[in-house]
Design an enzyme around this catalytic site. Structure first.
Site, PDB file in Angstrom:
ATOM      1  N   ASP A  91      -8.607  -0.389  -4.427  1.00 36.13           N
ATOM      2  CA  ASP A  91      -9.193  -1.456  -3.279  1.00 36.13           C
ATOM      3  C   ASP A  91      -7.662  -1.040  -2.182  1.00 36.13           C
ATOM      4  OD1 ASP A  91      -9.440  -4.129  -2.781  1.00 36.13           O
ATOM      5  OD2 ASP A  91      -7.533  -4.180  -2.842  1.00 36.13           O
ATOM      6  N   TYR A 129      -2.397  -3.554   5.029  1.00 34.41           N
ATOM      7  CA  TYR A 129      -1.061  -2.343   3.644  1.00 34.41           C
ATOM      8  C   TYR A 129      -0.545  -1.752   4.064  1.00 34.41           C
ATOM      9  CZ  TYR A 129      -4.461  -5.738   0.540  1.00 34.41           C
ATOM     10  OH  TYR A 129      -5.262  -6.791  -0.693  1.00 34.41           O
ATOM     11  N   HIS A 163     -10.749  -9.848   5.258  1.00 31.48           N
ATOM     12  CA  HIS A 163      -9.949 -10.113   4.095  1.00 31.48           C
ATOM     13  C   HIS A 163      -9.203 -11.828   3.895  1.00 31.48           C
ATOM     14  CE1 HIS A 163      -5.812  -7.837   2.660  1.00 31.48           C
ATOM     15  NE2 HIS A 163      -5.760  -9.293   2.022  1.00 31.48           N
ATOM     16  N   LYS A 174     -10.056  -3.790   3.633  1.00 29.73           N
ATOM     17  CA  LYS A 174     -10.391  -5.230   4.176  1.00 29.73           C
ATOM     18  C   LYS A 174     -10.200  -5.041   6.154  1.00 29.73           C
ATOM     19  CE  LYS A 174      -8.747  -6.236  -0.281  1.00 29.73           C
ATOM     20  NZ  LYS A 174      -8.242  -5.358  -0.621  1.00 29.73           N
TER      21      LYS A 174
END
Length: 291
Positions: free
Chosen positions: A67, A72, A130, A97
């Site tokens: 994931d 990120y 997200h 996402k």
């Protein structure tokens, strides 16, 4: 020298055993028939060379669900870790996402291609919105088209409340298959899980250990339950989640903890254990700053 060789052999055997455990991770079948492992590996904060190393190690000990997310900043590292592992693409289930700043039809199409290029993949297993912000309708339309084109195997959302999910479904041509939400022993989300399941949406838990907040790793109730089975607090928690049918994606940079977290399929919590854990529910987010 003899002692060193014995340790090396033991290490190799341990990795082999845990790899077998990883490959036998139960799967949840999504509403479109696609299966995803019920236990995976989260990558938030694991960036650059650390992220690459951790992803490769996670795969080596048996994780198949990975994931990540555009925000990120580690999709490239995750992709390098996948490549470094040498595993066949079809053996993995990769999630990423679309972030708030990329919401909207055209922006989502562009963001998706950029994510796929950074990951070095030719399709994504699960693509999520997200957060429920911005042009959700435009973004969902783009995701539906990417799904129909075969570039995504499953589509879903993250951090959606049941009413927000219901609103999306009202105009969606293709219903979300997954909703990734905060779920841990202090915020157990029983009502949300029931609402999602009624809509045919699989719940996936982010931050199952609450990032250690509220004294999670020293919780006496979880420790006592773990003692019964010779398991850690982390293992008890992950077992609790999967027995509820919730997908979990714990994150760690420690290979030892990766192995520990995936070694949860040789025991089962009983009704008394589950009841004790239910009493830990504070029914409130452990991350108010993220709301």
């Amino acid at each position: 020298m003899k002692k060193y060789l014995i340790l090396c052999i033991f290490s190799i055997l341990s990795i082999s055993i845990y790899s077998q455990i990883g490959r036998s991770v139960p799967e949840q079948t999504l509403s479109n028939g696609v299966s995803m492992p019920i236990l995976g590996f989260g990558t938030l904060y694991l960036t650059d060379s650390i992220g690459e190393r951790c992803v490769a190690q996670a795969i080596s000990v048996g994780y198949r669900l990975l994931d990540t997310g555009r925000i990120y900043g580690n999709e490239e590292a995750v992709g390098k870790g996948i490549k470094k592992s040498g595993i066949k693409r079809e053996e993995l289930f990769v999630t990423t996402k679309v972030w708030v700043s990329d919401m909207g039809y055209e922006n989502t199409k562009k963001a998706f291609e950029e994510s796929m290029n950074k990951l070095g993949l030719d399709y994504i297993d699960l693509y999520l919105i997200h957060r429920p912000r911005g042009d959700i309708k435009g973004t969902w339309k783009a995701m539906e088209e990417l799904y129909e084109a075969g570039k995504i195997k499953a589509i879903g959302v993250s951090n959606f409340e049941p009413d927000q999910l219901t609103d999306l479904i009202a105009y969606a041509k293709i219903k979300p298959m997954v909703n990734q939400i905060e779920t841990n022993v202090f915020f157990q989300q029983h009502e949300a899980q029931a609402a999602n399941e009624k809509l045919g949406v699989q719940v996936e838990a982010w931050s199952p250990f609450a990032e250690g907040r509220n004294g999670f790793f020293s919780n006496q109730t979880l420790a006592a339950i773990g003692k019964k089975y010779n398991k850690s607090i982390a293992q008890v928690t992950l077992r609790w989640l999967i027995q509820r049918g919730i997908v979990a994606i714990p994150r760690t940079s420690s290979k030892e903890h990766m192995i520990e977290n995936i070694n949860i399929f040789d025991f089962e919590l009983d009704a008394s254990d589950m009841q004790q854990i239910s009493k830990l529910d504070l029914n409130t987010s452990q991350f108010p700053e993220w709301e």
